[in-house]
Design a protein around this motif. Structure first.
Motif, PDB file in Angstrom:
ATOM      1  N   PHE A 298       0.841  -1.207   0.000  1.00 45.90           N
ATOM      2  CA  PHE A 298       0.000   0.000   0.000  1.00 45.90           C
ATOM      3  C   PHE A 298       0.872   1.251   0.000  1.00 45.90           C
ATOM      4  CE2 PHE A 298      -2.482  -3.182   2.316  1.00 45.90           C
ATOM      5  CZ  PHE A 298      -3.735  -3.070   1.741  1.00 45.90           C
ATOM      6  N   ASP A 299       0.322   2.370  -0.510  1.00 44.12           N
ATOM      7  CA  ASP A 299       0.962   3.676  -0.294  1.00 44.12           C
ATOM      8  C   ASP A 299       0.605   4.108   1.137  1.00 44.12           C
ATOM      9  OD1 ASP A 299      -1.797   3.947  -1.381  1.00 44.12           O
ATOM     10  OD2 ASP A 299      -1.464   6.017  -0.760  1.00 44.12           O
ATOM     11  N   HIS A 300       1.229   5.204   1.617  1.00 44.87           N
ATOM     12  CA  HIS A 300       1.043   5.537   3.043  1.00 44.87           C
ATOM     13  C   HIS A 300      -0.388   5.970   3.370  1.00 44.87           C
ATOM     14  CE1 HIS A 300       1.713   9.701   1.735  1.00 44.87           C
ATOM     15  NE2 HIS A 300       1.222  10.097   2.894  1.00 44.87           N
ATOM     16  N   LYS A 301      -1.144   6.460   2.355  1.00 41.30           N
ATOM     17  CA  LYS A 301      -2.540   6.861   2.627  1.00 41.30           C
ATOM     18  C   LYS A 301      -3.504   5.688   2.487  1.00 41.30           C
ATOM     19  CE  LYS A 301      -2.143  11.519   0.690  1.00 41.30           C
ATOM     20  NZ  LYS A 301      -2.104  11.999  -0.693  1.00 41.30           N
ATOM     21  N   LYS A 302      -2.994   4.565   2.001  1.00 42.79           N
ATOM     22  CA  LYS A 302      -3.827   3.379   1.713  1.00 42.79           C
ATOM     23  C   LYS A 302      -4.913   3.703   0.678  1.00 42.79           C
ATOM     24  CE  LYS A 302      -3.017  -0.029   5.095  1.00 42.79           C
ATOM     25  NZ  LYS A 302      -3.573  -1.218   5.691  1.00 42.79           N
ATOM     26  N   TRP A 303      -4.524   4.489  -0.323  1.00 47.08           N
ATOM     27  CA  TRP A 303      -5.444   4.843  -1.404  1.00 47.08           C
ATOM     28  C   TRP A 303      -5.324   3.874  -2.569  1.00 47.08           C
ATOM     29  CZ3 TRP A 303      -5.441  10.910  -2.288  1.00 47.08           C
ATOM     30  CH2 TRP A 303      -6.092  11.504  -1.202  1.00 47.08           C
ATOM     31  N   PHE A 304      -4.197   3.151  -2.622  1.00 47.99           N
ATOM     32  CA  PHE A 304      -3.905   2.304  -3.778  1.00 47.99           C
ATOM     33  C   PHE A 304      -3.222   1.040  -3.263  1.00 47.99           C
ATOM     34  CE2 PHE A 304      -2.006   0.874  -7.676  1.00 47.99           C
ATOM     35  CZ  PHE A 304      -2.794   1.410  -8.683  1.00 47.99           C
ATOM     36  N   VAL A 305      -3.471  -0.093  -3.935  1.00 47.60           N
ATOM     37  CA  VAL A 305      -2.768  -1.310  -3.522  1.00 47.60           C
ATOM     38  C   VAL A 305      -2.181  -2.014  -4.746  1.00 47.60           C
ATOM     39  CG1 VAL A 305      -4.844  -2.805  -3.571  1.00 47.60           C
ATOM     40  CG2 VAL A 305      -2.905  -3.422  -2.132  1.00 47.60           C
ATOM     41  N   ASP A 306      -0.932  -2.460  -4.606  1.00 46.55           N
ATOM     42  CA  ASP A 306      -0.364  -3.394  -5.578  1.00 46.55           C
ATOM     43  C   ASP A 306      -0.371  -4.742  -4.889  1.00 46.55           C
ATOM     44  OD1 ASP A 306       0.364  -2.084  -8.048  1.00 46.55           O
ATOM     45  OD2 ASP A 306       1.731  -0.867  -6.834  1.00 46.55           O
ATOM     46  N   THR A 307      -1.146  -5.660  -5.465  1.00 48.91           N
ATOM     47  CA  THR A 307      -1.312  -6.947  -4.811  1.00 48.91           C
ATOM     48  C   THR A 307      -0.637  -8.043  -5.643  1.00 48.91           C
ATOM     49  OG1 THR A 307      -2.999  -8.537  -4.144  1.00 48.91           O
ATOM     50  CG2 THR A 307      -3.675  -6.962  -5.770  1.00 48.91           C
ATOM     51  N   VAL A 308       0.052  -8.968  -4.959  1.00 40.80           N
ATOM     52  CA  VAL A 308       0.762 -10.039  -5.665  1.00 40.80           C
ATOM     53  C   VAL A 308      -0.061 -11.320  -5.548  1.00 40.80           C
ATOM     54  CG1 VAL A 308       2.907 -11.359  -5.840  1.00 40.80           C
ATOM     55  CG2 VAL A 308       2.982  -8.950  -5.132  1.00 40.80           C
ATOM     56  N   TRP A 309      -0.365 -11.913  -6.707  1.00 36.45           N
ATOM     57  CA  TRP A 309      -1.150 -13.147  -6.761  1.00 36.45           C
ATOM     58  C   TRP A 309      -0.290 -14.250  -7.334  1.00 36.45           C
ATOM     59  CZ3 TRP A 309      -6.107 -11.139  -9.770  1.00 36.45           C
ATOM     60  CH2 TRP A 309      -6.808 -10.236  -8.952  1.00 36.45           C
ATOM     61  N   GLN A 310      -0.490 -15.457  -6.766  1.00 37.80           N
ATOM     62  CA  GLN A 310       0.223 -16.622  -7.301  1.00 37.80           C
ATOM     63  C   GLN A 310      -0.775 -17.563  -7.970  1.00 37.80           C
ATOM     64  OE1 GLN A 310       2.512 -18.905  -4.426  1.00 37.80           O
ATOM     65  NE2 GLN A 310       4.030 -19.215  -6.052  1.00 37.80           N
ATOM     66  N   CYS A 311      -0.389 -18.084  -9.138  1.00 35.75           N
ATOM     67  CA  CYS A 311      -1.266 -19.036  -9.855  1.00 35.75           C
ATOM     68  C   CYS A 311      -1.365 -20.341  -9.079  1.00 35.75           C
ATOM     69  CB  CYS A 311      -0.687 -19.355 -11.234  1.00 35.75           C
ATOM     70  SG  CYS A 311      -0.605 -17.960 -12.338  1.00 35.75           S
ATOM     71  N   ILE A 312      -2.587 -20.804  -8.814  1.00 34.12           N
ATOM     72  CA  ILE A 312      -2.744 -22.091  -8.100  1.00 34.12           C
ATOM     73  C   ILE A 312      -3.435 -23.086  -9.049  1.00 34.12           C
ATOM     74  CG2 ILE A 312      -2.702 -21.265  -5.742  1.00 34.12           C
ATOM     75  CD1 ILE A 312      -5.759 -21.092  -5.800  1.00 34.12           C
TER      76      ILE A 312
END
Ligand SMILES: C[S@@+](CC[C@H](N)C(=O)[O-])C[C@H]1O[C@@H](n2cnc3c(N)ncnc32)[C@H](O)[C@@H]1O
Length: 312
Positions: A298-312
């Motif tokens: 997250f950025d410090h304001k929690k306005w945006f998220v980069d999320t990491v997903w793994q293929c299952i």
């Protein structure tokens, strides 16, 4: 008939007229999007830049996931400003990879192939100019290594939630178990903050939308009078849908490649969606599309998220 003309004629022939925002990005559109990203109101780029600039090492560790050899594909790379932080970190930590940016804008791909290796010594770039999934298939014919796919900024947000799930399922289908995907999501927040980002005072977002009408005039023999269309952005805090429209100021006829389209006064053309999500909604999407969510940045304001997903 070329694909651009075919889609424009089809989309303007529907009861609810629309245009596909993937056609925003000609040379002029690329430049206008750069201007938007520099606007004080347009927070998503700064939020995601903060994540890529300040959390580079952690991001790289998450994406390497213990491996030192893989290929890195970026879907809708744009100018790759944010991903450049990651590319440099991967080079500095001696990862063996080729960066494969995919973009429908040929100008962007030419620019990336020229400028990135100059900026980041030792970086191998293989640009793929075309539609997301045609190019992802091409990447699969070029690279047989483990893959990490990046989908940053507004890209997933430019799909409706239903299409976004389908989009992620298609990414999953082209990858192998264990491969990783990093997806950027703009999060739900104060509605005024969101609406202002798509209605900048300098008018770049308006010009970005109107530029598609100019592009149709130039490339598809159209006669839109752009003065007679008004940019109208909306945000619905319940659904998280931020949509933009061009509204006809008057009753008018527009001709495109010999075909005529009638506009009533105040009739809207639906131009683009920029969907906002909650973190829970992104996790649900990961599950439905065949991924396990493994990390959040997250950025410090929690306005945006980069999320990491793994293929299952
Ligand atoms: C909103 S910009 C974001 C750029 C970059 N991801 C960022 O975060 O700064 C979207 C980019 O995706 C590209 N794009 C849009 N639709 C596309 C499609 N269907 N196939 C390939 N590229 C596409 C555009 O040309 C543009 O460069």
């Amino acid at each position: 008939m070329n694909q651009f003309l075919k889609e424009v004629l089809q989309d303007l022939s529907q009861t609810q007229k629309s245009l596909n925002s993937k056609y925003f990005y000609d040379g002029k559109g690329d430049k206008l999007f750069q201007e938007i990203m520099d606007c004080p109101e347009y927070y998503p780029t700064n939020c995601e830049k903060e994540i890529f600039r300040d959390r580079t090492t952690d991001l790289a560790i998450a994406l390497k996931n213990g491996f030192n050899t893989f290929d890195l594909i970026e879907m809708g790379a744009g100018d790759a400003t944010k991903s450049s932080y990651l590319l440099k970190e991967l080079i500095d930590t001696k990862v063996d990879f080729t960066y494969m940016p995919i973009d429908i804008s040929s100008a962007m791909i030419v620019h990336l192939e020229q400028s990135l290796p100059e900026k980041i010594e030792g970086l191998k770039v293989h640009g793929l100019n075309g539609e997301y999934f045609e190019m992802l298939e091409k990447a699969n014919h070029i690279s047989f290594r483990k893959k990490v796919v990046l989908l940053l900024g507004g890209n997933i947000g430019n799909e409706t939630p239903e299409n976004a799930i389908e989009f992620c399922r298609k990414i999953r289908a082209s990858l192998q178990e264990g491969d990783l995907v990093l997806v950027g999501f703009d999060l739900k927040k104060n509605p005024r903050t969101i609406l202002a980002a798509y209605n900048d005072a300098a008018g770049f977002t308006r010009d970005f939308n109107l530029n598609l009408l100019h592009r149709i005039n130039n490339e598809l023999d159209g006669d839109f009078d752009t003065e007679q269309f008004e940019h109208y952005p909306t945000y619905d805090p319940v659904t998280g849908a931020c949509k933009s429209y061009l509204v006809s100021r008057i009753e008018q006829e527009v001709r495109i490649s010999g075909q005529s389209f009638h506009f009533k006064e105040n009739e809207p053309i639906y131009m683009e969606i920029s969907q906002k999500y909650s973190v829970e909604e992104t996790e649900e999407m990961a599950k439905i599309a065949g991924f396990k969510s493994v990390a959040h940045f997250f950025d410090h304001k929690k306005w945006f998220v980069d999320t990491v997903w793994q293929c299952i």
